[in-house]
Design a protein around this motif. Structure first.
Motif, PDB file in Angstrom:
ATOM      1  N   SER A   1       0.862  -1.176   0.000  1.00 55.20           N
ATOM      2  CA  SER A   1       0.000   0.000   0.000  1.00 55.20           C
ATOM      3  C   SER A   1       0.897   1.224   0.000  1.00 55.20           C
ATOM      4  O   SER A   1       1.981   1.212   0.589  1.00 55.20           O
ATOM      5  CB  SER A   1      -0.918   0.009   1.226  1.00 55.20           C
ATOM      6  OG  SER A   1      -0.155  -0.061   2.420  1.00 55.20           O
TER       7      SER A   1
ATOM      8  N   LEU B   1      -3.229  -1.728   5.249  1.00 53.00           N
ATOM      9  CA  LEU B   1      -3.987  -1.536   4.013  1.00 53.00           C
ATOM     10  C   LEU B   1      -4.099  -0.059   3.664  1.00 53.00           C
ATOM     11  O   LEU B   1      -4.047   0.324   2.492  1.00 53.00           O
ATOM     12  CB  LEU B   1      -5.385  -2.151   4.152  1.00 53.00           C
ATOM     13  CG  LEU B   1      -5.454  -3.677   4.278  1.00 53.00           C
ATOM     14  CD1 LEU B   1      -6.882  -4.121   4.549  1.00 53.00           C
ATOM     15  CD2 LEU B   1      -4.930  -4.338   3.011  1.00 53.00           C
ATOM     16  N   SER B   2      -4.263   0.788   4.682  1.00 53.78           N
ATOM     17  CA  SER B   2      -4.361   2.228   4.458  1.00 53.78           C
ATOM     18  C   SER B   2      -3.625   2.955   5.570  1.00 53.78           C
ATOM     19  O   SER B   2      -3.469   2.433   6.681  1.00 53.78           O
ATOM     20  CB  SER B   2      -5.830   2.668   4.416  1.00 53.78           C
ATOM     21  OG  SER B   2      -6.472   2.384   5.654  1.00 53.78           O
TER      22      SER B   2
ATOM     23  N   GLN C   1      -2.774  -5.288  13.440  1.00 54.35           N
ATOM     24  CA  GLN C   1      -3.585  -4.237  12.832  1.00 54.35           C
ATOM     25  C   GLN C   1      -2.982  -2.845  12.973  1.00 54.35           C
ATOM     26  O   GLN C   1      -3.141  -2.008  12.085  1.00 54.35           O
ATOM     27  CB  GLN C   1      -4.992  -4.241  13.456  1.00 54.35           C
ATOM     28  CG  GLN C   1      -5.774  -5.513  13.207  1.00 54.35           C
ATOM     29  CD  GLN C   1      -5.988  -5.780  11.729  1.00 54.35           C
ATOM     30  OE1 GLN C   1      -6.395  -4.895  10.977  1.00 54.35           O
ATOM     31  NE2 GLN C   1      -5.707  -7.009  11.306  1.00 54.35           N
TER      32      GLN C   1
ATOM     33  N   THR D   1      -1.466   3.218  10.778  1.00 51.72           N
ATOM     34  CA  THR D   1      -2.516   2.394  10.193  1.00 51.72           C
ATOM     35  C   THR D   1      -3.218   1.627  11.299  1.00 51.72           C
ATOM     36  O   THR D   1      -2.598   1.270  12.305  1.00 51.72           O
ATOM     37  CB  THR D   1      -1.937   1.405   9.162  1.00 51.72           C
ATOM     38  OG1 THR D   1      -2.984   0.570   8.648  1.00 51.72           O
ATOM     39  CG2 THR D   1      -0.886   0.497   9.799  1.00 51.72           C
TER      40      THR D   1
ATOM     41  N   ASP E   1      -5.500  -0.902  10.111  1.00 55.97           N
ATOM     42  CA  ASP E   1      -6.077  -2.016   9.360  1.00 55.97           C
ATOM     43  C   ASP E   1      -4.990  -2.912   8.762  1.00 55.97           C
ATOM     44  O   ASP E   1      -5.131  -3.440   7.665  1.00 55.97           O
ATOM     45  CB  ASP E   1      -7.021  -1.504   8.271  1.00 55.97           C
ATOM     46  CG  ASP E   1      -6.345  -0.539   7.297  1.00 55.97           C
ATOM     47  OD1 ASP E   1      -5.097  -0.442   7.319  1.00 55.97           O
ATOM     48  OD2 ASP E   1      -7.065   0.115   6.519  1.00 55.97           O
TER      49      ASP E   1
END
Length: 431
Positions: free
Chosen positions: A72, A105-106, A87, A100, A102
């Motif tokens: 990402s 992922l982002s 996470q 982040t 997540d």
């Protein structure tokens, strides 16, 4: 002194004998053109890498030990990364911070750290929980420390005990784990010869523990809430009481700033030494005896790679970030070992024929090999802790080990021959 020279010579001979053997490290780099700045592995399989590719900055993540990667894009140039769980992760670089929630992922929009000059260098980032984190930077001859108590939304300047305008700043850029916080309030930092600094109030103030005057603590690494290590300039101090007391123990002086401790008795030390401006020699040693004995093991990459960072989630599974530079380019790679950087024990061939006697043994255990010599022999318990070791000149086919002090039980005898073969047999210690 004489014994130290003999051991150093034997280590050199053993390292030389291992050159050219099949590597126990596999290149698992996220891509052929990327440049990796930092990595953090949560366990044997789940890890994160921050790097760049084609002038864009990415977080690479793997859940299968680097066999496959997803990525990402990061909001800015991030050169240090730290994940507190699968996470929640944090990254910093170029005076900016992002996070982040997540699993990478982002990433949120970056936040600027206060009071930094243009284009500073990130040294370290660590979070003790989701809210409290610390980061250090250098720029020129000045060092900077930061703390957040709201998960990185805001940062405040705090004083880390790093002397400005000195050689210690060069050590900061070459090492990882330059500070370590056990929790939000209690932490340790080095970088000053003869002293290890600690805080009990979250870096508001620092006190000092005096150590050897020629000891410069560069790397601080805790393996649990009580057991930690401070290494630098060929010395290692160990604590077993959460840093209240530190004891000097033996450590090989030729291995430097890339160090990793796994539990209380397994450790890896890597170093690189310049031969010419464009040629490098890299090596690695390992101890499974809490630093009492060391053996030369396979280093990641060829001799041209410099080991920049080590991360062993367990005694057998480890990862290394390496760098090699030339006039034309600078390249990085991520490597993985699944056997503790040393070859798996091979069945004893008919040509070698390792003989141990007597078995069971009460006082002395004898070893004999055919058509080769022994470099060393060692005894481990069934949990993998090395209990004793003996070296030879590499040409001696027999060796006797004093096992009289061992408790009654089953043990593993490991030996390495002159031609580099690692062999093992079990034996019983009798009453």
């Amino acid at each position: 002194m004489r014994n130290s020279l003999i051991i150093s010579l034997l280590l050199f001979l053993l390292f030389s004998s291992l050159q050219g053997q099949t590597s126990n490290w596999v290149d698992i780099s996220p891509g052929p053109t990327n440049y990796c700045f930092d990595m953090h592995w949560l366990d044997d399989n789940q890890g994160f890498v921050v790097g760049m590719d084609s002038a864009k900055y990415y977080c690479y993540r793997s859940s299968d030990g680097g066999n496959s990667w997803a990525n990402s894009q990061l909001p800015a140039r991030m050169t240090r990364v730290f994940f507190i769980d699968a996470q929640n992760g944090f990254a910093t670089g170029n005076g900016l911070f992002t996070k982040t929630n997540d699993g990478g992922l982002s990433w949120v929009n970056s936040v600027a750290l206060p009071g930094l000059p243009f284009s500073p260098t990130a040294v370290e980032i660590q979070f003790t929980d989701l809210m409290t984190g610390y980061a250090t930077y250098i720029s020129g001859f000045d060092s900077y420390g930061f703390k957040t108590t709201d998960g990185g939304s805001t940062w405040a300047n705090v004083a880390f005990p790093i002397p400005n305008g000195s050689i210690q700043l060069a050590n900061l850029t070459a090492a990882r784990k330059t500070f370590w916080f056990l929790d939000a309030m209690n932490g340790f930092a080095g970088q000053e010869s003869g002293w290890l600094h600690y805080t009990n109030d979250g870096a508001v103030s620092w006190d000092s523990i005096q150590m050897a005057t020629d000891f410069l603590p560069v790397v601080i690494d805790f393996v649990d809430s009580a057991t930690g290590f401070a290494t630098g300039q060929g010395k290692t101090y160990q604590t077993t009481d959460a840093g209240q007391t530190w004891n000097l123990r033996s450590s090989p002086s030729k291995f430097g700033d890339a160090n990793e401790f796994v539990g209380t008795h397994t450790e890896f030390h890597a170093n690189s030494e310049a031969i010419t401006p464009s040629t490098w020699l890299s090596g690695m040693i390992k101890s499974t005896s809490g630093g009492l004995f060391f053996e030369v093991v396979d280093a990641p990459g060829s001799g041209s790679w410099v080991c920049d960072d080590l991360d062993f989630p367990s005694p057998l599974r480890g990862y290394a970030l390496t760098i090699r530079s030339s006039v034309q380019f600078t390249q990085t790679a991520i490597w993985k070992t699944s056997n503790g950087a040393v070859g798996l024990e091979q069945p004893v061939s008919q040509a070698i024929h390792l003989e141990i006697f007597p078995n069971p043994a009460r006082e002395t255990l004898g070893l004999r090999v055919r058509r080769t010599g022994l470099h060393w022999a060692a005894v481990q318990d069934l949990q993998g802790k090395e209990l004793l070791r003996s070296y030879t000149n590499g040409f001696q086919p027999t060796l006797a080990l004093d096992v009289s002090a061992l408790p009654v039980g089953m043990y593993l005898l490991r030996a390495r021959t002159r031609d580099g073969q690692l062999i093992a047999k079990q034996f019983i210690k009798a009453k």
